[in-house]
Design a protein around this motif. Structure first.
Motif, short mmCIF file in Angstrom:
data_model
loop_
_atom_site.label_atom_id
_atom_site.label_comp_id
_atom_site.label_asym_id
_atom_site.label_seq_id
_atom_site.Cartn_x
_atom_site.Cartn_y
_atom_site.Cartn_z
N TYR A 105 0.85 -1.19 0.00
CA TYR A 105 0.00 0.00 0.00
C TYR A 105 0.88 1.23 0.00
N ARG A 106 0.28 2.33 -0.42
CA ARG A 106 1.01 3.57 -0.56
C ARG A 106 0.77 4.41 0.68
N LEU A 111 3.76 8.85 0.19
CA LEU A 111 3.47 8.20 -1.10
C LEU A 111 4.42 7.05 -1.40
N LYS A 112 5.21 6.63 -0.40
CA LYS A 112 6.13 5.50 -0.61
C LYS A 112 5.40 4.17 -0.38
N PRO A 113 5.78 3.13 -1.15
CA PRO A 113 5.11 1.84 -0.99
C PRO A 113 5.53 1.12 0.29
N THR A 138 2.73 7.20 -8.97
CA THR A 138 4.16 7.57 -8.87
C THR A 138 5.04 6.44 -9.39
N GLY A 140 5.81 3.91 -7.53
CA GLY A 140 6.48 3.31 -6.38
C GLY A 140 6.00 1.90 -6.07
N SER A 141 4.67 1.69 -6.06
CA SER A 141 4.14 0.37 -5.69
C SER A 141 4.53 -0.69 -6.72
#
Ligand code: PRP
Ligand code: URA
Length: 211
Positions: A105-106, A111-113, A138, A140-141
């Motif tokens: 999850y973010r 906003l990082k996974p 983004t 990231g995930s």
């Protein structure tokens, strides 16, 4: 945009259904059904080049040569939670596929996974994995999920998303140049909260009715 390595599936049925999904008046039941239908159609498109071989079969009339899939077996890996909304559509098209799950999850602030779950078929290195997540924002995930799968031995991966932002495509292209990305739409950009614009809002919340 021309720097992006991305495959956009422009099929009219997919584009029509995506428009319905984007509308804020579309409720959970329809949203979920449309996502499943689009996933089925996207699976049909992304498997277009899968290799075939001829085998001999017996019909009620005669014997003949006929084609079957060959090459690597398939694994489908939804990124939890929203990726679950794309799972049945793909598995309907590829019923022999094994299914792995990656929980990611973010963090709403950074906003990082954040990874919280991983369970994969034991022969992951011998399969072509279709990783599904409706939203690539983004990046990231998805990038973290792809790194995790590679660390577990995956060698052949396809990423299938519904809607992507250019920012996220760049991240995945950069970190995973070997992974082809398929989408129904490359949207304009991200807003200040990391949401895709115009997008469709929070996919997980719309699929599961947790708005
Ligand atoms: C959403 C979506 C992606 C991620 C995309 O998941 O399903 O996994 O955000 O954002 P990113 O590209 O910036 O990482 P979310 O974190 O909302 O979790 P959920 O699926 O459990 O709702
Ligand atoms: N995750 C979503 O569900 N939607 C977005 O627009 C971005 C990330």
């Amino acid at each position: 945009m021309s720097d992006l390595k991305i495959n956009v599936i422009n099929h009219p049925l997919i584009q029509h259904k995506l428009t319905l999904m984007r509308k804020e008046t579309t409720g959970t039941k329809d949203f979920r059904e449309l996502l499943e239908e689009i996933s089925m159609l996207m699976a049909y498109e992304i498997t277009r080049d899968f290799p075939l071989k001829e085998i001999e079969i017996k019909t009620p009339v005669t014997t003949c040569k006929s084609k079957v899939l060959t090459g690597k077996k398939v694994g489908v890996v939804p990124i939890l939670r929203a990726g679950l909304g794309m799972l049945n559509g793909v598995v309907n098209m590829i019923p022999a596929a094994r299914v792995g799950h990656v929980g990611m999850y973010r963090d709403p602030e950074t906003l990082k996974p954040v990874e919280y779950y991983c369970k994969l078929p034991s022969d992951v290195s011998e399969r072509t994995l279709i990783v599904v997540d409706p939203m690539l924002a983004t990046g990231g995930s998805s990038a973290a999920a792809l790194s995790l799968l590679k660390a577990k031995g995956a060698k052949s991966i396809i990423l299938m998303c519904l809607v992507v932002a250019p920012e996220g495509v760049r991240v995945v292209n950069e970190e995973h140049p070997d992974v082809p990305i398929y989408t129904a739409s490359v949207d304009e950009c991200l807003n200040e909260h990391g949401y895709i614009v115009p997008g469709l809002g929070d996919a997980g919340d719309r699929i599961f009715g947790t708005l």
